[in-house]
Design a protein around this motif. Structure first.
Motif, PDB file in Angstrom:
ATOM      1  N   VAL A 205       0.785  -1.073  -0.103  1.00  0.00           N
ATOM      2  CA  VAL A 205      -0.024  -0.024  -0.011  1.00  0.00           C
ATOM      3  C   VAL A 205       0.828   1.015  -0.010  1.00  0.00           C
ATOM      4  O   VAL A 205       1.601   1.486   0.747  1.00  0.00           O
ATOM      5  CB  VAL A 205      -0.929   0.120   1.257  1.00  0.00           C
ATOM      6  CG1 VAL A 205      -1.818   1.250   1.324  1.00  0.00           C
ATOM      7  CG2 VAL A 205      -1.713  -1.281   1.462  1.00  0.00           C
ATOM      8  N   GLU A 206       0.479   1.927  -1.026  1.00  0.00           N
ATOM      9  CA  GLU A 206       1.281   3.397  -0.868  1.00  0.00           C
ATOM     10  C   GLU A 206       0.350   4.321  -0.450  1.00  0.00           C
ATOM     11  O   GLU A 206      -0.777   4.650  -0.880  1.00  0.00           O
ATOM     12  CB  GLU A 206       1.584   3.868  -2.374  1.00  0.00           C
ATOM     13  CG  GLU A 206       2.279   5.352  -2.399  1.00  0.00           C
ATOM     14  CD  GLU A 206       1.539   6.156  -3.527  1.00  0.00           C
ATOM     15  OE1 GLU A 206       0.814   7.242  -3.293  1.00  0.00           O
ATOM     16  OE2 GLU A 206       1.858   5.631  -4.743  1.00  0.00           O
ATOM     17  N   VAL A 207       0.427   4.940   0.836  1.00  0.00           N
ATOM     18  CA  VAL A 207      -0.521   5.747   1.330  1.00  0.00           C
ATOM     19  C   VAL A 207       0.100   7.317   1.543  1.00  0.00           C
ATOM     20  O   VAL A 207       1.220   7.242   1.900  1.00  0.00           O
ATOM     21  CB  VAL A 207      -0.798   5.417   2.943  1.00  0.00           C
ATOM     22  CG1 VAL A 207       0.296   5.276   3.771  1.00  0.00           C
ATOM     23  CG2 VAL A 207      -1.937   6.295   3.347  1.00  0.00           C
ATOM     24  N   PHE A 208      -0.639   8.255   1.057  1.00  0.00           N
ATOM     25  CA  PHE A 208      -0.100   9.458   0.542  1.00  0.00           C
ATOM     26  C   PHE A 208      -1.194  10.691   1.001  1.00  0.00           C
ATOM     27  O   PHE A 208      -1.849  10.796  -0.022  1.00  0.00           O
ATOM     28  CB  PHE A 208       0.504   9.532  -0.758  1.00  0.00           C
ATOM     29  CG  PHE A 208       1.479  10.897  -1.245  1.00  0.00           C
ATOM     30  CD1 PHE A 208       1.690  11.857   0.031  1.00  0.00           C
ATOM     31  CD2 PHE A 208       1.828  11.134  -2.451  1.00  0.00           C
ATOM     32  CE1 PHE A 208       2.434  12.852  -0.261  1.00  0.00           C
ATOM     33  CE2 PHE A 208       2.431  12.414  -2.652  1.00  0.00           C
ATOM     34  CZ  PHE A 208       3.025  13.241  -1.717  1.00  0.00           C
ATOM     35  N   VAL A 209      -1.054  11.106   2.084  1.00  0.00           N
ATOM     36  CA  VAL A 209      -2.336  11.753   2.641  1.00  0.00           C
ATOM     37  C   VAL A 209      -2.298  13.324   2.519  1.00  0.00           C
ATOM     38  O   VAL A 209      -3.257  13.910   2.640  1.00  0.00           O
ATOM     39  CB  VAL A 209      -2.759  11.647   4.110  1.00  0.00           C
ATOM     40  CG1 VAL A 209      -3.079  10.032   4.367  1.00  0.00           C
ATOM     41  CG2 VAL A 209      -1.805  12.056   4.876  1.00  0.00           C
ATOM     42  N   ASN A 210      -1.125  13.972   1.888  1.00  0.00           N
ATOM     43  CA  ASN A 210      -0.947  15.093   1.449  1.00  0.00           C
ATOM     44  C   ASN A 210      -0.443  15.322  -0.022  1.00  0.00           C
ATOM     45  O   ASN A 210       0.444  16.021  -0.033  1.00  0.00           O
ATOM     46  CB  ASN A 210      -0.105  15.888   2.422  1.00  0.00           C
ATOM     47  CG  ASN A 210      -0.643  16.143   3.893  1.00  0.00           C
ATOM     48  OD1 ASN A 210      -1.445  17.041   3.976  1.00  0.00           O
ATOM     49  ND2 ASN A 210      -0.299  15.261   4.657  1.00  0.00           N
ATOM     50  N   CYS A 211      -1.035  14.745  -0.961  1.00  0.00           N
ATOM     51  CA  CYS A 211      -0.385  14.636  -2.382  1.00  0.00           C
ATOM     52  C   CYS A 211      -0.796  15.935  -2.876  1.00  0.00           C
ATOM     53  O   CYS A 211      -0.067  16.231  -3.742  1.00  0.00           O
ATOM     54  CB  CYS A 211      -1.082  13.406  -3.219  1.00  0.00           C
ATOM     55  SG  CYS A 211      -2.777  13.652  -3.473  1.00  0.00           S
ATOM     56  N   GLY A 212      -1.736  16.612  -2.582  1.00  0.00           N
ATOM     57  CA  GLY A 212      -2.136  18.011  -2.984  1.00  0.00           C
ATOM     58  C   GLY A 212      -3.049  17.882  -4.238  1.00  0.00           C
ATOM     59  O   GLY A 212      -3.550  19.083  -4.608  1.00  0.00           O
ATOM     60  N   PHE A 213      -3.222  16.788  -4.961  1.00  0.00           N
ATOM     61  CA  PHE A 213      -3.936  16.884  -6.268  1.00  0.00           C
ATOM     62  C   PHE A 213      -5.043  16.146  -6.418  1.00  0.00           C
ATOM     63  O   PHE A 213      -5.906  16.275  -7.495  1.00  0.00           O
ATOM     64  CB  PHE A 213      -2.949  16.411  -7.585  1.00  0.00           C
ATOM     65  CG  PHE A 213      -2.086  15.047  -7.275  1.00  0.00           C
ATOM     66  CD1 PHE A 213      -2.964  14.190  -7.566  1.00  0.00           C
ATOM     67  CD2 PHE A 213      -1.001  14.945  -6.780  1.00  0.00           C
ATOM     68  CE1 PHE A 213      -2.655  12.697  -7.175  1.00  0.00           C
ATOM     69  CE2 PHE A 213      -0.286  13.906  -6.479  1.00  0.00           C
ATOM     70  CZ  PHE A 213      -1.090  12.658  -6.729  1.00  0.00           C
TER      71      PHE A 213
END
Length: 341
Positions: free
Chosen positions: A226-234
């Motif tokens: 799992v790639e989790v990215f909670v501030n990707c911005g887009f």
């Protein structure tokens, strides 16, 4: 049951208010009978325009309000254990948003309390099981045409994290959805977890380890990442690809709206989980209402809620130590060994 199912909604924040709207305007067979929230103004705003819905600051008072026959828990996770146990004591069917209970000890107490009743009362709100794309993928895997699943690749991105969001919450709040989805899609239990941390994104608030890469092992030898990215911005993006012995399948790529104007064509990416999974939430709540009116309990169980908490807790330990951590759940009660349990 011919009359409408009276539902007490606990929590009138972002999620609770959306469920109140859903019960009032989308779902058939139910009505909002009571709402509880520590902020009475927020609760009043959530029921504006509804008739017959009482407002409370005490969730227990909402459970005891006239006309309440079922409970939808949408309050913050730490409040779930008390609410679930109170609903069990009143023999009220419950739809509880995830996490069932944030810590595994509390989740175990809830599961054991329900098991002691000898029958299910709780459905846990893992709504991805009701998403059309996830259901198609589940049917494909269950059909066996692709052979044995070997790997599951998952992506979970949010535009930004709310205030107070911690590094641990990337796992026990965000990745908890992937934990349940992996268990459900593969029909396997997660047995170990390793969390890797790249250099944080400059968009991440100070002290937040974002993004993270989470690797799960299963009891049948599959791997889930799992790639989790909670501030990707887009945008809010959820994707899933399963790689099997005889092929692969991917979902989440085309869940966009394409807008064409004289200025050109562009794709609109969802900015919020309530937008991306609106249909799934509608199906989930409708299925819960229909089952409750039949006197049944279906969907994800307290065991599923407990399992997610145990796995997430192991993930947080891996985040803190950098080591591979094994998952060690309590024995599965007989109540949840039956189909649908």
């Amino acid at each position: 049951m011919s009359e409408l199912l009276g539902v007490a909604v606990l929590g009138a924040g972002h999620m609770g208010a959306d469920h109140i709207r859903r019960l009032d305007r989308v779902v058939s067979g139910a009505r909002v009978a009571a709402v509880a929230d520590p902020d009475p103004a927020r609760a009043e705003a959530a029921v504006a325009g509804l008739t017959g819905a009482s407002v409370h600051t005490d969730p227990l008072a909402a459970l005891d309000a006239p006309g309440v026959a079922a409970v939808l828990i949408a309050s913050p996770g730490p409040a779930h254990e008390e609410a679930l146990l109170a609903a069990f004591a009143r023999r009220l069917p419950v739809l509880c948003e995830k996490p069932m209970v944030p810590d595994s000890a509390g989740a175990l107490r809830v599961m054991e309390a329900e098991a002691a009743l000898g029958h299910r009362l709780a459905q846990i709100g893992f709504m991805r099981r009701y998403d059309a794309e996830y259901r198609r993928l589940k049917a494909l895997l269950d059909g066996g045409r692709l052979g044995r699943p070997l790997m599951l690749h998952c992506t979970h991105r949010n535009v930004s994290s709310p205030e107070g969001f911690t590094s641990a919450m990337l796992i026990n709040s965000s990745v908890s959805h992937e934990i349940d989805a992996a268990r459900w899609l593969l029909g396997q239990e997660l047995t170990a977890v390793t969390v890797l941390r790249p250099t944080p994104s400059p968009r991440a608030p100070e002290g937040l380890s974002d993004p993270q890469f989470v690797l799960f092992e299963t009891d049948s030898g599959a791997l889930v990442d799992v790639e989790v990215f909670v501030n990707c911005g887009f945008g809010y993006q959820v994707r899933c690809e399963v790689v099997c012995e005889a092929g692969s399948a991917r979902i989440g790529e085309a869940h966009t709206m394409v807008v064409t104007t004289r200025d050109g064509t562009r794709e609109e990416v969802a900015r919020d989980y309530l937008v991306r999974f609106a249909d799934a939430y509608d199906r989930e709540v409708q299925a819960w209402v229909d089952a409750t009116r039949r006197g049944e309990v279906t969907g994800p169980s307290a065991w599923d809620g407990y399992a997610a908490s145990v796995v997430a807790e192991a993930g947080v330990r891996s985040l803190e130590t950098g080591a591979r951590v094994t998952v060690e759940p309590a024995p599965r009660p007989a109540l949840y060994a039956r189909p649908g349990g």
